[in-house]
Design an enzyme around this catalytic site. Structure first.
Site, PDB file in Angstrom:
ATOM      1  N   HIS A   9       0.825  -1.216   0.000  1.00 62.03           N
ATOM      2  CA  HIS A   9       0.000   0.000   0.000  1.00 62.03           C
ATOM      3  C   HIS A   9       0.857   1.264   0.000  1.00 62.03           C
ATOM      4  CE1 HIS A   9      -4.064  -1.713   0.364  1.00 62.03           C
ATOM      5  NE2 HIS A   9      -3.457  -2.701   0.998  1.00 62.03           N
TER       6      HIS A   9
ATOM      7  N   LEU B 258      -2.399 -12.555  -6.189  1.00 62.06           N
ATOM      8  CA  LEU B 258      -1.084 -12.851  -6.762  1.00 62.06           C
ATOM      9  C   LEU B 258      -0.938 -12.251  -8.166  1.00 62.06           C
ATOM     10  CD1 LEU B 258      -0.798 -16.525  -5.451  1.00 62.06           C
ATOM     11  CD2 LEU B 258       0.247 -14.461  -4.485  1.00 62.06           C
TER      12      LEU B 258
ATOM     13  N   ASP C 299       2.197  -4.176  -9.575  1.00 62.37           N
ATOM     14  CA  ASP C 299       1.957  -5.516 -10.119  1.00 62.37           C
ATOM     15  C   ASP C 299       2.406  -5.613 -11.576  1.00 62.37           C
ATOM     16  OD1 ASP C 299       0.761  -5.699  -7.663  1.00 62.37           O
ATOM     17  OD2 ASP C 299      -1.286  -5.616  -8.432  1.00 62.37           O
TER      18      ASP C 299
ATOM     19  N   TYR D 297      -9.900  -1.222  -0.500  1.00 59.00           N
ATOM     20  CA  TYR D 297      -8.710  -0.657  -1.163  1.00 59.00           C
ATOM     21  C   TYR D 297      -8.954   0.808  -1.519  1.00 59.00           C
ATOM     22  CZ  TYR D 297      -4.809  -0.464  -4.503  1.00 59.00           C
ATOM     23  OH  TYR D 297      -3.653  -0.130  -5.182  1.00 59.00           O
TER      24      TYR D 297
END
Ligand code: GLA
Length: 347
Positions: free
Chosen positions: A27, A113, A160, A209
């Protein structure tokens, strides 16, 4: 089944990209901070061929063929990611007329993931070959993020997609998400990264989120900084009202943990690195409040079973735990956890 059986012609290009686990720096990427993910051995493979005016894709995982015109809005299925990357390329001025894809993936889905980043990056790299697009791996990551944020509609950071595009096996990607400067650093020698998945799914992950992002933005605004990355002194956050003080404390502390973690990697100090991972989890649980009791229990049991460190990975609210384990102790570690959590999947 393969591309030829589905589309009646051979693929003209193929590429793959891995999923990721994040070792430290959770984060922080939407506040221009530091992250330290490592790619998984599990990848998504994409074969591609030309098409006009539409995007078609067969998913081997879903056993499903889907096709929509380039102009269609997202519909909440896997094709969205592929339409999204074609859309992002066209927005950026690349003349991509359409495409057909055959997709297979070993990246677990819904476990935090980054299976979606793996799909976007693999598809973009296949399109780069197919249409000879002059794109760097970094530009691929930025286009993949644009597809996810502006087409699919998920407000993610850049971690990511950068991990999927630029990560190297056995290394951690130290990334400054403000400048995108990055370096691949070897993981501590003699250790293994274990991914522990209880199959929790991610409850309310998107709402949670987005709420954390808003809180972090508000904390930065009140502190008068462009991003919480610019707060070097942890004491400054104490002036904020609750819960913004705790949210900011996590992000400021987490950036420091990444920098310390990078020093530990440079020294090859597995023990120090593991301790930072566990501190990160405690901060995510207590200050950032994105953990679940099941994840906290799994972290504690992983430590009892001999891990040097353990933490939730990704956005939280479910998903997996990542642990650092000394290689000779890995088998006993895995056995102890399996006995404690029969449904546990270790990657
Ligand atoms: C998700 C997002 C990333 C990052 C992490 C939390 O995985 O996609 O950009 O914000 O959560 O570290």
């Amino acid at each position: 089944m393969g591309f030829k059986e589905i589309f009646g012609a051979l693929p003209e290009a193929s590429a793959q990209a891995p999923g990721r686990v994040n070792l430290l720096g959770e984060h922080t990427d939407y506040q221009e901070g530091y992250v330290l993910p490592t790619p998984l051995p599990h990848c998504t493979q994409v074969e591609a061929g030309r098409a006009e005016g539409r995007v078609e894709a067969y998913s081997e995982n879903f056993k499903e063929l889907r096709a929509r015109p380039l102009t269609s809005p997202p519909q909440g299925d896997f094709l969205d990611y592929l339409l999204g990357v074609v859309w992002a390329l066209r927005e950026a001025g690349h003349g991509v007329p359409g495409a057909r894809f055959y997709v297979r993936s070993q990246v677990p889905m819904g476990a935090g993931l980054s299976s979606s980043a793996a799909l976007e990056v693999a598809a973009l790299k296949a399109l780069r070959l197919l249409y000879r697009l002059p794109l760097s791996d970094r530009e691929v990551a930025l286009l993949a993020q644009k597809a996810e944020v502006d087409y699919v509609g998920v407000r993610c950071g850049i971690m990511d997609q950068m991990a999927a595009s630029l990560g190297e096996a056995g290394k951690a990607l130290f990334l400054d998400t403000r400048t995108l400067a990055h370096e691949n650093l070897p993981l501590p020698p003699g250790t293994r990264v274990a991914v522990l998945d209880l199959g929790l799914g991610r409850r309310l992950a998107e709402a949670g989120y987005n709420e954390r992002r808003r809180e972090a933005e508000e904390a930065a605004r009140r502190l008068g900084v462009r991003a919480l990355r610019d707060v070097a002194d942890l004491c400054l956050v104490e002036s904020l009202p609750s819960p913004l003080d705790r949210r900011a404390r996590h992000i400021v502390g987490e950036n420091l943990r990444v920098l310390r973690g990078v020093e530990a990697l440079r020294r090859g100090d597995a023990r120090a690195f593991g301790e930072l991972m566990t501190q990160s989890h405690r901060s995510l649980a207590q200050d950032y409040e994105v953990s679940l009791p099941e994840l906290d229990a799994l972290v504690e049991e992983a430590l009892k079973a001999g891990a040097l460190g353990a933490k939730l990975t990704g956005a939280g609210f479910g998903g997996a735990v990542v642990a650092l384990v000394e290689a000779p102790r890995y088998a006993a570690f895995q056995e102890a956890l399996k006995a404690r959590f029969p449904s546990l999947r270790t990657l």
